[in-house]
Design an enzyme around this catalytic site. Sequence first.
Site, short mmCIF file in Angstrom:
data_model
loop_
_atom_site.label_atom_id
_atom_site.label_comp_id
_atom_site.label_asym_id
_atom_site.label_seq_id
_atom_site.Cartn_x
_atom_site.Cartn_y
_atom_site.Cartn_z
N LYS A 112 88.77 48.65 13.57
CA LYS A 112 90.05 49.15 14.06
C LYS A 112 90.34 48.76 15.50
CE LYS A 112 90.22 52.93 10.75
NZ LYS A 112 90.30 54.38 10.51
N ASP B 118 94.18 57.44 12.16
CA ASP B 118 93.62 57.07 10.86
C ASP B 118 94.40 57.88 9.82
OD1 ASP B 118 91.61 56.29 8.85
OD2 ASP B 118 90.92 58.36 9.05
N ASP C 139 93.07 58.70 5.98
CA ASP C 139 92.25 59.50 5.06
C ASP C 139 91.36 60.49 5.81
OD1 ASP C 139 92.99 58.19 2.50
OD2 ASP C 139 92.15 56.43 3.52
#
Length: 247
Positions: free
Chosen positions: A188, A68, A70
């Site tokens: 995801k 990922d 952030d």
Amino acid sequence: MKKNFKLIALAVAFGAAVSTTANAKPNVPYTHEGFYTNAPTQVAVHFVSLKDIEDSLKGKPPMTVSFDIDDTVLFSSNYFHYGFTYGKELGWGNTPREVLDSQKYWDYLAETGDEMSIPKDSAKKIIEMHLKRGDKIVFITGRTKHSGAENGTVTKTSKVLQKDFNMPYAPVIWYTATKPMGDFKFDKAYYINKVGSQLHYGDSDDDILSAREAGIRGIRVQRSYSSTNRQKLNGGYGEEVLINSAW
């Protein structure tokens, strides 16, 4: 702007942006006690160190590893704070939710390419370890992609990530936005499956649940203490939690 708006409304809205919307995926209750990164004390969970992870991969051939962005590899809250604070003046929207639904906002973030985001030291060490193993690094983010941009390609942010983490190549980035793809429940999971990732790192519940739905190992990275995003319960699903990964 009122303080409680910064600490609560901003965080809730940002959390909605980088994961799926409430009505798009199931709400999965936590199964373990876990702990919040900004809590005064931390309970015992399935902590793993960088060495633990490296040792667990010994003897295994190079693989694709997904991350990922952030709060996992970059501290990017300044971008979201800026959007929520000045969004009205910039024509992005009057509320955090409107800003996060604005393509103009995401285009701004993409065009600046995260040049003002701060790379996390813990992420530098993780990525360095995987590169030494010969693993392929890809990024899967809940952000909305740039207008007209093709998904799964090299972007300006890719080049910033390459520089920040001393990578020999600019990694591709997959943007999931807010809608799960295919028959998957978590946004995801489809992309984890698509790129053939065998190990996924992320700070959100969706990262862990997506990895599990895709049938791979998911490791929780602790969210930065100063993040504008509301904290998630590290170890709340009994998953591995990377120790000292909040910075």
